[in-house]
Design a protein around this motif. Structure first.
Motif, short mmCIF file in Angstrom:
data_model
loop_
_atom_site.label_atom_id
_atom_site.label_comp_id
_atom_site.label_asym_id
_atom_site.label_seq_id
_atom_site.Cartn_x
_atom_site.Cartn_y
_atom_site.Cartn_z
N TYR A 150 0.58 -0.98 -0.24
CA TYR A 150 0.18 -0.10 -0.07
C TYR A 150 0.87 1.24 0.39
O TYR A 150 0.45 1.99 -0.17
CB TYR A 150 -1.33 0.13 0.95
CG TYR A 150 -1.65 -0.77 0.86
CD1 TYR A 150 -3.23 -0.27 0.43
CD2 TYR A 150 -1.99 -2.10 1.17
CE1 TYR A 150 -4.35 -1.67 0.89
CE2 TYR A 150 -2.87 -3.13 1.80
CZ TYR A 150 -4.62 -3.20 1.10
OH TYR A 150 -5.64 -3.50 1.18
N SER B 139 -2.71 4.81 1.56
CA SER B 139 -4.15 4.28 0.64
C SER B 139 -4.43 3.18 1.13
O SER B 139 -5.85 2.82 0.73
CB SER B 139 -3.26 3.63 -1.09
OG SER B 139 -2.86 2.71 -0.47
N PHE B 140 -4.02 2.63 2.22
CA PHE B 140 -4.62 1.58 3.11
C PHE B 140 -5.80 2.18 3.86
O PHE B 140 -6.65 1.02 3.91
CB PHE B 140 -3.64 1.05 4.47
CG PHE B 140 -3.91 0.05 5.32
CD1 PHE B 140 -3.83 -1.50 4.74
CD2 PHE B 140 -4.35 -0.01 6.07
CE1 PHE B 140 -4.64 -2.77 5.00
CE2 PHE B 140 -4.97 -1.40 7.11
CZ PHE B 140 -5.08 -2.68 6.38
N CYS C 206 -0.74 -2.00 8.17
CA CYS C 206 -0.43 -2.10 6.21
C CYS C 206 1.60 -2.58 6.09
O CYS C 206 1.00 -3.01 5.53
CB CYS C 206 -0.41 -0.77 6.16
SG CYS C 206 0.08 -0.59 4.14
#
Length: 131
Positions: free
Chosen positions: A7, A49-50, A66
């Motif tokens: 991510y 983005s996680f 993550c």
């Protein structure tokens, strides 16, 4: 060394065509790996983005969770120009339009259609399922 998509990679990727940042990530499958954080967190500087948010808006960054995830299959989408890029076997394939293979891209879209937004399915560039 094995290719690994994390991510965290999304914190540095921009669309190679229009330079838009951040890009949207849709994960179809991922795997867990043993990994620990070395150093300070958050690991990402601008975009998580996680959690699909700006890092500055995070009260408590989920870096420990993550960092243990690797993306096996998914898609990266530029919401500005409508281009999409597949992640296949842990490798993001961010090629310019002229180097992409239409048959391979259409096959990818058909195989993963249930995960895709209507925009990618009907208007995605350089190829989509309405062509």
């Amino acid at each position: 060394m094995e290719a690994e998509v994390k991510y965290k990679l999304m914190d540095v990727l921009a669309c190679p065509i229009c330079k838009n940042f951040p890009l949207k990530l849709k994960v179809f499958s991922e795997k867990e790996v043993e990994r620990m954080i070395e150093g300070n967190k958050p690991l990402c500087e601008l975009y998580c983005s996680f959690k699909d948010v700006a890092v500055k808006s995070l009260e408590n960054a989920p870096c420990e969770e993550c960092i243990r995830k690797e993306i096996v299959e998914g898609i990266i989408v530029c919401e500005k120009c409508g281009r999409w890029y597949p992640i296949v076997d842990e490798i993001p394939r961010m090629l310019p339009d002229g180097l992409r293979k239409k048959n391979d891209d259409i096959k990818f879209l058909r195989e993963h259609e249930k995960y895709l937004s209507e925009d990618v399915k009907t208007k995605g560039l350089p190829f989509n399922l309405s062509q």
